[in-house]
Design a protein around this motif. Structure first.
Motif, PDB file in Angstrom:
ATOM      1  N   ALA A 133       0.841  -8.538   3.344  1.00 17.97           N
ATOM      2  CA  ALA A 133      -0.118  -7.637   3.999  1.00 17.97           C
ATOM      3  C   ALA A 133       0.578  -6.765   5.039  1.00 17.97           C
ATOM      4  N   GLN A 134       1.509  -7.336   5.792  1.00 18.67           N
ATOM      5  CA  GLN A 134       2.232  -6.555   6.793  1.00 18.67           C
ATOM      6  C   GLN A 134       3.092  -5.479   6.136  1.00 18.67           C
ATOM      7  N   VAL A 135       3.808  -5.843   5.094  1.00 24.54           N
ATOM      8  CA  VAL A 135       4.674  -4.888   4.400  1.00 24.54           C
ATOM      9  C   VAL A 135       3.814  -3.803   3.751  1.00 24.54           C
ATOM     10  N   ALA A 136       2.715  -4.193   3.121  1.00 25.45           N
ATOM     11  CA  ALA A 136       1.822  -3.217   2.487  1.00 25.45           C
ATOM     12  C   ALA A 136       1.272  -2.241   3.525  1.00 25.45           C
ATOM     13  N   ARG A 137       0.891  -2.748   4.678  1.00 23.20           N
ATOM     14  CA  ARG A 137       0.381  -1.889   5.748  1.00 23.20           C
ATOM     15  C   ARG A 137       1.461  -0.903   6.194  1.00 23.20           C
ATOM     16  N   ASP A 138       2.709  -1.365   6.314  1.00 24.36           N
ATOM     17  CA  ASP A 138       3.813  -0.483   6.705  1.00 24.36           C
ATOM     18  C   ASP A 138       4.027   0.637   5.682  1.00 24.36           C
ATOM     19  N   LEU A 139       3.795   0.325   4.412  1.00 21.56           N
ATOM     20  CA  LEU A 139       4.009   1.305   3.348  1.00 21.56           C
ATOM     21  C   LEU A 139       2.763   2.133   3.045  1.00 21.56           C
ATOM     22  N   GLY A 140       1.624   1.734   3.602  1.00 17.42           N
ATOM     23  CA  GLY A 140       0.384   2.472   3.362  1.00 17.42           C
ATOM     24  C   GLY A 140      -0.244   2.195   2.008  1.00 17.42           C
ATOM     25  N   ILE A 141      -0.073   0.976   1.500  1.00 12.28           N
ATOM     26  CA  ILE A 141      -0.670   0.603   0.221  1.00 12.28           C
ATOM     27  C   ILE A 141      -1.529  -0.640   0.424  1.00 12.28           C
ATOM     28  N   PRO A 196       5.473   5.801  -8.422  1.00 13.36           N
ATOM     29  CA  PRO A 196       6.705   5.827  -9.217  1.00 13.36           C
ATOM     30  C   PRO A 196       7.344   4.439  -9.292  1.00 13.36           C
ATOM     31  N   PRO A 197       8.004   4.119 -10.395  1.00 17.02           N
ATOM     32  CA  PRO A 197       8.640   2.806 -10.542  1.00 17.02           C
ATOM     33  C   PRO A 197       9.648   2.503  -9.431  1.00 17.02           C
ATOM     34  N   GLN A 198      10.364   3.526  -8.962  1.00 17.35           N
ATOM     35  CA  GLN A 198      11.349   3.303  -7.901  1.00 17.35           C
ATOM     36  C   GLN A 198      10.670   2.895  -6.602  1.00 17.35           C
ATOM     37  N   PHE A 199       9.507   3.475  -6.324  1.00 15.41           N
ATOM     38  CA  PHE A 199       8.758   3.115  -5.122  1.00 15.41           C
ATOM     39  C   PHE A 199       8.312   1.657  -5.207  1.00 15.41           C
ATOM     40  N   LYS A 200       7.851   1.246  -6.380  1.00 19.16           N
ATOM     41  CA  LYS A 200       7.430  -0.143  -6.575  1.00 19.16           C
ATOM     42  C   LYS A 200       8.606  -1.098  -6.348  1.00 19.16           C
ATOM     43  N   VAL A 256       8.983  -3.938  -3.334  1.00 20.12           N
ATOM     44  CA  VAL A 256       9.258  -5.365  -3.590  1.00 20.12           C
ATOM     45  C   VAL A 256      10.536  -5.788  -2.869  1.00 20.12           C
ATOM     46  N   ALA A 257      11.557  -4.936  -2.906  1.00 25.95           N
ATOM     47  CA  ALA A 257      12.820  -5.245  -2.218  1.00 25.95           C
ATOM     48  C   ALA A 257      12.595  -5.341  -0.710  1.00 25.95           C
ATOM     49  N   LEU A 258      11.763  -4.467  -0.162  1.00 19.30           N
ATOM     50  CA  LEU A 258      11.459  -4.522   1.264  1.00 19.30           C
ATOM     51  C   LEU A 258      10.757  -5.834   1.608  1.00 19.30           C
ATOM     52  N   TYR A 259       9.808  -6.243   0.780  1.00 22.17           N
ATOM     53  CA  TYR A 259       9.109  -7.511   1.008  1.00 22.17           C
ATOM     54  C   TYR A 259      10.092  -8.681   1.012  1.00 22.17           C
ATOM     55  N   ARG A 286      15.475   0.884   5.947  1.00 23.30           N
ATOM     56  CA  ARG A 286      15.412   2.260   6.438  1.00 23.30           C
ATOM     57  C   ARG A 286      15.306   3.236   5.270  1.00 23.30           C
ATOM     58  N   GLU A 287      16.077   3.008   4.219  1.00 22.29           N
ATOM     59  CA  GLU A 287      16.042   3.887   3.059  1.00 22.29           C
ATOM     60  C   GLU A 287      14.690   3.815   2.356  1.00 22.29           C
ATOM     61  N   ILE A 288      14.132   2.624   2.236  1.00 22.21           N
ATOM     62  CA  ILE A 288      12.819   2.469   1.598  1.00 22.21           C
ATOM     63  C   ILE A 288      11.756   3.193   2.407  1.00 22.21           C
ATOM     64  N   LEU A 289      11.780   3.013   3.718  1.00 22.08           N
ATOM     65  CA  LEU A 289      10.798   3.686   4.563  1.00 22.08           C
ATOM     66  C   LEU A 289      10.988   5.205   4.531  1.00 22.08           C
ATOM     67  N   ARG A 290      12.232   5.671   4.458  1.00 19.15           N
ATOM     68  CA  ARG A 290      12.483   7.106   4.370  1.00 19.15           C
ATOM     69  C   ARG A 290      11.903   7.661   3.068  1.00 19.15           C
ATOM     70  N   ARG A 291      12.121   6.947   1.968  1.00 17.78           N
ATOM     71  CA  ARG A 291      11.575   7.391   0.673  1.00 17.78           C
ATOM     72  C   ARG A 291      10.052   7.366   0.678  1.00 17.78           C
ATOM     73  N   ALA A 292       9.483   6.321   1.278  1.00 18.62           N
ATOM     74  CA  ALA A 292       8.023   6.230   1.345  1.00 18.62           C
ATOM     75  C   ALA A 292       7.451   7.381   2.163  1.00 18.62           C
ATOM     76  N   ALA A 293       8.069   7.683   3.292  1.00 17.62           N
ATOM     77  CA  ALA A 293       7.600   8.787   4.128  1.00 17.62           C
ATOM     78  C   ALA A 293       7.701  10.105   3.368  1.00 17.62           C
TER      79      ALA A 293
END
Length: 100
Positions: free
Chosen positions: A25-33, A5-9, A13-16, A84-91
């Motif tokens: 690579a670290q952020v991508a690994r945290d998000l599972g992408i 989804p566009p919001q996830f993207k 990016v905001a998390l990075y 925290r909000e980004i990780l909550r949405r990703a989970a």
């Protein structure tokens, strides 16, 4: 190819951008992408060449050192809340895709 989804993207990016010492690579690994996926999203988001900055960072620093420290602390709290909000949405997103 997986569709995100566009919001996830945007959140990824905001998390990075909110983690100055972390690699894509670290952020991508945290998000599972895949890191290449995150790098493509970052490149697409940053095409104008302007780094993403929060409204707090855009303010001109003024006042005493206590005020500057408070501003820095508020900025850090905002970054942590955003992460925290980004990780909550990703989970939540990935939990919905799991077929147990």
């Amino acid at each position: 190819m997986k569709h995100y989804p566009p919001q996830f993207k945007a959140d990824a990016v905001a998390l990075y951008h909110s983690r100055p010492g972390a690699s894509a690579a670290q952020v991508a690994r945290d998000l599972g992408i895949y890191p290449a996926t995150l790098l493509a999203w970052i490149k697409a988001a940053d095409e104008p060449g302007e780094p993403v900055r929060s409204a707090i960072e855009a303010e001109a620093p003024a006042g005493s050192s206590v005020e500057l420290e408070n501003r820095a602390l508020r900025r850090r709290v905002a970054e942590l809340e955003e992460e925290r909000e980004i990780l909550r949405r990703a989970a939540k997103y990935f939990a919905g895709e799991t077929k147990w």
